[in-house]
Enzyme design. Structure first.
Site, PDB file in Angstrom:
ATOM      1  N   HIS A   1       7.920  14.173  23.143  1.00 27.39           N
ATOM      2  CA  HIS A   1       7.198  14.303  24.404  1.00 27.39           C
ATOM      3  C   HIS A   1       8.140  14.775  25.498  1.00 27.39           C
ATOM      4  CE1 HIS A   1       3.757  11.734  23.094  1.00 27.39           C
ATOM      5  NE2 HIS A   1       4.679  11.178  22.335  1.00 27.39           N
TER       6      HIS A   1
ATOM      7  N   TYR B   1       6.881   4.839  25.310  1.00 27.88           N
ATOM      8  CA  TYR B   1       7.757   5.499  24.340  1.00 27.88           C
ATOM      9  C   TYR B   1       8.712   4.519  23.665  1.00 27.88           C
ATOM     10  CZ  TYR B   1       6.215   9.336  27.320  1.00 27.88           C
ATOM     11  OH  TYR B   1       5.454  10.197  28.051  1.00 27.88           O
TER      12      TYR B   1
ATOM     13  N   HIS C   1       3.875  16.430  20.977  1.00 35.53           N
ATOM     14  CA  HIS C   1       2.617  15.827  21.427  1.00 35.53           C
ATOM     15  C   HIS C   1       1.471  16.829  21.330  1.00 35.53           C
ATOM     16  CE1 HIS C   1       0.493  13.502  24.953  1.00 35.53           C
ATOM     17  NE2 HIS C   1      -0.290  13.680  23.928  1.00 35.53           N
TER      18      HIS C   1
ATOM     19  N   LYS D   1      -2.499  19.034  26.349  1.00 38.19           N
ATOM     20  CA  LYS D   1      -1.443  19.282  27.335  1.00 38.19           C
ATOM     21  C   LYS D   1      -0.335  20.042  26.639  1.00 38.19           C
ATOM     22  CE  LYS D   1      -0.990  14.897  28.425  1.00 38.19           C
ATOM     23  NZ  LYS D   1      -0.502  13.633  28.955  1.00 38.19           N
TER      24      LYS D   1
ATOM     25  N   CYS E   1       2.808  19.422  26.561  1.00 36.80           N
ATOM     26  CA  CYS E   1       3.893  18.516  26.212  1.00 36.80           C
ATOM     27  C   CYS E   1       4.300  18.663  24.749  1.00 36.80           C
ATOM     28  CB  CYS E   1       3.436  17.085  26.497  1.00 36.80           C
ATOM     29  SG  CYS E   1       4.559  15.790  26.010  1.00 36.80           S
TER      30      CYS E   1
END
Length: 153
Positions: A10, A39, A115, A135, A137
């Site tokens: 990420h 995380y 991600h 997204k 990411c």
């Protein structure tokens, strides 16, 4: 927690000039009502790896894939205007490579991905394409990057 089947990279979605770590991310995530930082590992701008959640505790880093995965966050990933930018340092990439080698050694069946690669395959063609990403990411193709690292060793 289920057996580890995913190692998910990420970004923190912070500009390159903002070096934050587990403590700041934990505070942000607690404000969102989470029970801890989402995380398992955070890699700061200088390459320092900070421990977040224990590996034995389910993370909160990718909806629908938290159980059986470990989340690794690179600090950075956006421009000052908050649009995606691959702005990670060489120290971060070196730390990421070492961390993934260590984790993959412990969890050899785990797939290494970003991600964005876990976004839904909306058109059902078996490939998650940029238009399908929930997204951007972590802003780079983790699978291709990891494959290149494997070739160089």
């Amino acid at each position: 927690m289920k057996p580890i089947r995913l190692l998910v990279v990420h970004c923190s979605a912070t500009p390159a000039n903002r070096d934050i770590g587990v403590a700041q991310l934990r505070a942000m995530h607690l404000q969102l009502g989470w029970r801890d930082v989402g995380y398992h590992y955070v890699i700061r701008r200088d390459g320092r790896v900070e421990k977040g959640r224990p590996d034995t505790v389910v993370g909160s880093h990718v909806k629908g894939h938290n159980d059986g995965s470990l989340g690794i966050c690179l600090v950075g990933g956006v421009k000052p205007n908050m649009t995606a930018e691959t702005n990670f340092t060489e120290a971060q990439y070196a730390a990421l490579e070492q961390l993934l080698r260590d984790l993959h050694g412990r969890y050899p069946a785990a797939r290494i991905c970003g991600h964005r690669d876990l976004s839904p395959d909306r058109d059902g063609d078996g490939v998650v394409e940029p238009g399908e990403w929930v997204k951007a990411c972590p802003t780079f193709d983790v699978g291709a990057w990891w494959a290149q690292r494997q070739l160089s060793h």
